[in-house]
Scaffold this motif. Structure first.
Motif, PDB file in Angstrom:
ATOM      1  N   ARG A   1       0.849  -1.181   0.000  1.00  0.00           N
ATOM      2  CA  ARG A   1       0.000   0.000   0.000  1.00  0.00           C
ATOM      3  C   ARG A   1       0.886   1.233   0.000  1.00  0.00           C
ATOM      4  O   ARG A   1       1.939   1.248   0.635  1.00  0.00           O
ATOM      5  CB  ARG A   1      -0.918   0.009   1.231  1.00  0.00           C
TER       6      ARG A   1
ATOM      7  N   THR B   1       0.740   5.881  -0.747  1.00  0.00           N
ATOM      8  CA  THR B   1       0.043   7.092  -1.151  1.00  0.00           C
ATOM      9  C   THR B   1       0.599   7.561  -2.493  1.00  0.00           C
ATOM     10  O   THR B   1       1.732   7.240  -2.860  1.00  0.00           O
ATOM     11  CB  THR B   1       0.221   8.209  -0.103  1.00  0.00           C
TER      12      THR B   1
ATOM     13  N   HIS C   1      -8.000   4.282  -4.370  1.00  0.00           N
ATOM     14  CA  HIS C   1      -8.825   5.354  -3.814  1.00  0.00           C
ATOM     15  C   HIS C   1      -8.265   6.682  -4.301  1.00  0.00           C
ATOM     16  O   HIS C   1      -7.084   6.963  -4.080  1.00  0.00           O
ATOM     17  CB  HIS C   1      -8.808   5.326  -2.282  1.00  0.00           C
TER      18      HIS C   1
ATOM     19  N   CYS D   1      -4.744   6.499   6.639  1.00  0.00           N
ATOM     20  CA  CYS D   1      -5.277   5.142   6.472  1.00  0.00           C
ATOM     21  C   CYS D   1      -4.238   4.145   6.954  1.00  0.00           C
ATOM     22  O   CYS D   1      -3.242   3.897   6.265  1.00  0.00           O
ATOM     23  CB  CYS D   1      -5.634   4.903   5.002  1.00  0.00           C
TER      24      CYS D   1
ATOM     25  N   THR E   1       0.137   7.998   6.183  1.00  0.00           N
ATOM     26  CA  THR E   1      -0.233   9.277   6.779  1.00  0.00           C
ATOM     27  C   THR E   1       0.081  10.482   5.906  1.00  0.00           C
ATOM     28  O   THR E   1      -0.529  11.538   6.072  1.00  0.00           O
ATOM     29  CB  THR E   1       0.511   9.454   8.119  1.00  0.00           C
TER      30      THR E   1
END
Length: 467
Positions: A238, A240, A283, A367, A371
Motif C-alpha cells: 500500500r 500514497t 482510492h 489510512c 499518513t
C-alpha cells in the motif's frame, strides 16, 4: 513481425503477443488480441494494427470476448528512446488529456504537426486517437466496476463532453454506456462505490515473479508513505500517490492470478503461456487521476515488460542461464513517482523518512500506517546541499524525470548536480525513468553488452543471486 508470423500467433492463440499487435476481421468489424478464444478468421479477412487506437480509427470495434483494450502495453515503448517511444509513454501518463497535443509537442521538443505525422506514420493513429482509445478504456473500467453516474464517468475519463463520451463508447464498443455497464462480467460481488475504491486488474504477459518485487518494495518502504503487510506470498503493498489533480491510496496484492486457472494455481511453466494479473484497489480524491495512477502503477510493477524476450536473451548467457531458469519472469521495478524516487536514491531510506516527517503533506484521512504523501520538489528546495539542489532542478524543470523525458539528457543533468555520482544517476535512470538497459557502475560483476537491451534485468538477477 511479418504477416505470416502474426497470423500464426493468432491461429495458435499465443498470449505472448497480446499488446504487441492487434488483429481485426473485416467480415465482422471487430478487432481482438492475438489470444482471443474465438474461431480463427480466414487469413484473407485479417488486418493487423500496432495499437488498439489504429484499429478503432479504421472503424473496428473492440471484441467483447477478449477485451483487447485491457491487454498489457507493448514493451517497445519502454525500450525505445525516440520520439514515438517517448510520446507513447507520455500519452499513457495522461499528458494529452491534461495539456492537449500542443503540450505533448512542447515536452517532446517538436511541433504538433511533426508529432502527428510521426505517430500516424508508424502507429496508424495520431496522439488524439491514441488518447481517445485510452479514455474509452478508462470509461469502461469505471462503468463496469463502479456505480458512479454516467456523467461523472465521462469527465473522470477525460472526455470534454457527455456527447463526445457517448459517441466514443458507441464507436469503440458498439454499445451505449448504459448497455456497456449492464454487460459487465459478474464476479459475485457488488460494484464498488467511490468510498470503497476502484477495483483493478493490472494485467501482465507471461510469468511474473511477484515475490521478488514485493521483497524489494518491503525493503525500500518509507514509513508514512508506504507499507507492506501480510505473509510472504500473500502480501499487500500500500502507498500514497501524489497525482496531477489530487492524491490517492493504492493497495496491490502479491498473490498471482493466472488468467486460466485462478489465484496461484498455475506452475511457473504454465504461467509462461497464460499470463495473469495483480489485483489492486485504488482510492482517489479526484477520479480524473485514474488513467495516470494506473499507468504509474504499471511502471512501478513493470507490468508491460516482455518476459519472453528478456529471458530468451539473458538465458543464452552461460552465467545468467541458471539464474533465469530459477526466476522466470523476473521484473525490473520502476517507481510510481520519478521525482520522489530520485530524492530517495540520493538521501537513502532514513533521509527520505526525515523529509516526509518534515515536509510531507498530511492526508485528510490517514489510512493505517499511511499518513503522508511524499513532498513535491518545490517543497524540498529549501533543503541544504545536494538534496536542495536536486529539488530545485526538478522544480524549475532543468531536470525532467517524467514519463517522456529524454533519458540521456536527464542522466547528464543529474551528473551535473552536486552530490549525484555516476552510480546514483544510473540507478535513477533505471528506476525513475524505467530504462530496461542500464549498466550501474560499481557493481559486483561487469555488465556485458551481450545483455543489451535488458541489462537492468541482468542486474536484478545478479543482485538476487548475491543476496
Amino acid at each position: 513481425m511479418d504477416e505470416e508470423t502474426r497470423y500464426e500467433a493468432v491461429r495458435s492463440r499465443d498470449a505472448r503477443f497480446d499488446g504487441e499487435f492487434f488483429f481485426a476481421v473485416e467480415t465482422t468489424g471487430i478487432y481482438c488480441r492475438p489470444s482471443c478464444p474465438a474461431v480463427t478468421p480466414k487469413r484473407k479477412n485479417v488486418r493487423y494494427y500496432t495499437t488498439a487506437a489504429a484499429a478503432q480509427t479504421s472503424g473496428f470495434r473492440a471484441c467483447r470476448r477478449c477485451r483487447p483494450d485491457a491487454v498489457p502495453g507493448s514493451a517497445d515503448w519502454n525500450v525505445r528512446a525516440d520520439v514515438v517511444g517517448r510520446a507513447m509513454r507520455m500519452i499513457g501518463d495522461g499528458v494529452v488529456d491534461r495539456e492537449g497535443v500542443p503540450g505533448l509537442a512542447v515536452r517532446l521538443g517538436y511541433s504538433a504537426r511533426q508529432v502527428q505525422r510521426q505517430l500516424t506514420a508508424e502507429l496508424g493513429a495520431g496522439p488524439v486517437a491514441l488518447a481517445r482509445a485510452q479514455r474509452a478504456h478508462t470509461a469502461r473500467v469505471l462503468l463496469q466496476t463502479t456505480d458512479l453516474p454516467v456523467t461523472e464517468i465521462a469527465f473522470a475519463a477525460g472526455f470534454a463532453s457527455v456527447r463526445q463520451f457517448n459517441d466514443t463508447i458507441k464507436a469503440v464498443y458498439a454499445l451505449t454506456p448504459t448497455a456497456l455497464r449492464a454487460a459487465a462480467p459478474r464476479r459475485g460481488a457488488a460494484r464498488a462505490t467511490p468510498a470503497a475504491g476502484i477495483p483493478l486488474r493490472l494485467a501482465h504477459r507471461g510469468p511474473y515473479r511477484a515475490d521478488a518485487v514485493f521483497d524489494l518494495l518491503a525493503h525500500e518502504a518509507v514509513t508514512g508513505v508506504e507499507e507492506v503487510s501480510g505473509e510472504r506470498g500473500a502480501r499487500t503493498y500500500r502507498r500514497t500517490l501524489r497525482l496531477p489533480y489530487g492524491t490517492g491510496i493504492v493497495a496491490v496484492q502479491e498473490a498471482h492470478h493466472d488468467a486460466t486457472t485462478g489465484p496461484g494455481t498455475g506452475s511457473a511453466t504454465e504461467a509462461v503461456h497464460r499470463g495473469g494479473w495483480l489485483d489492486a484497489r485504488l482510492h482517489l480524491t479526484d477520479l480524473r487521476d485514474l488513467t495516470t495512477a494506473v499507468q504509474r502503477l504499471r511502471r512501478l510493477f513493470d507490468l508491460d515488460a516482455d518476459p519472453y524476450a528478456v529471458d530468451e536473451r539473458l538465458g543464452a548467457d552461460p552465467r545468467l542461464a541458471p539464474l533465469v531458469a530459477a526466476r522466470p519472469g523476473l521484473r525490473s521495478p520502476g517507481t510510481a513517482d520519478p521525482d520522489e524516487f530520485a530524492m530517495r536514491a540520493l538521501v537513502g531510506r532514513a533521509g527520505a523518512e526525515r523529509l516526509v516527517e518534515r515536509y510531507g503533506k498530511l492526508l485528510d484521512a490517514p489510512c493505517g500506517g499511511l499518513t503522508h504523501t511524499f513532498p513535491a520538489p518545490a517543497e524540498l528546495a529549501a533543503e541544504q546541499g545536494a538534496p536542495g539542489a536536486l529539488a530545485a532542478a526538478l522544480a524549475d524543470g532543468s531536470l525532467r524525470l517524467d514519463a517522456g523525458a529524454d533519458r540521456d539528457d536527464a542522466e547528464a543533468a543529474l551528473r551535473a548536480l552536486p552530490g549525484v555520482d555516476a552510480r546514483t544517476a544510473a540507478v535513477i535512470r533505471m528506476r525513475a525513468l524505467g530504462d530496461p538497459d542500464v549498466a550501474v557502475p560499481g557493481g559486483p560483476e561487469p555488465v556485458l553488452d551481450a545483455w543489451r537491451p535488458w541489462r537492468s534485468y541482468a542486474l536484478r538477477h545478479l543482485a538476487l543471486a548475491g543476496s
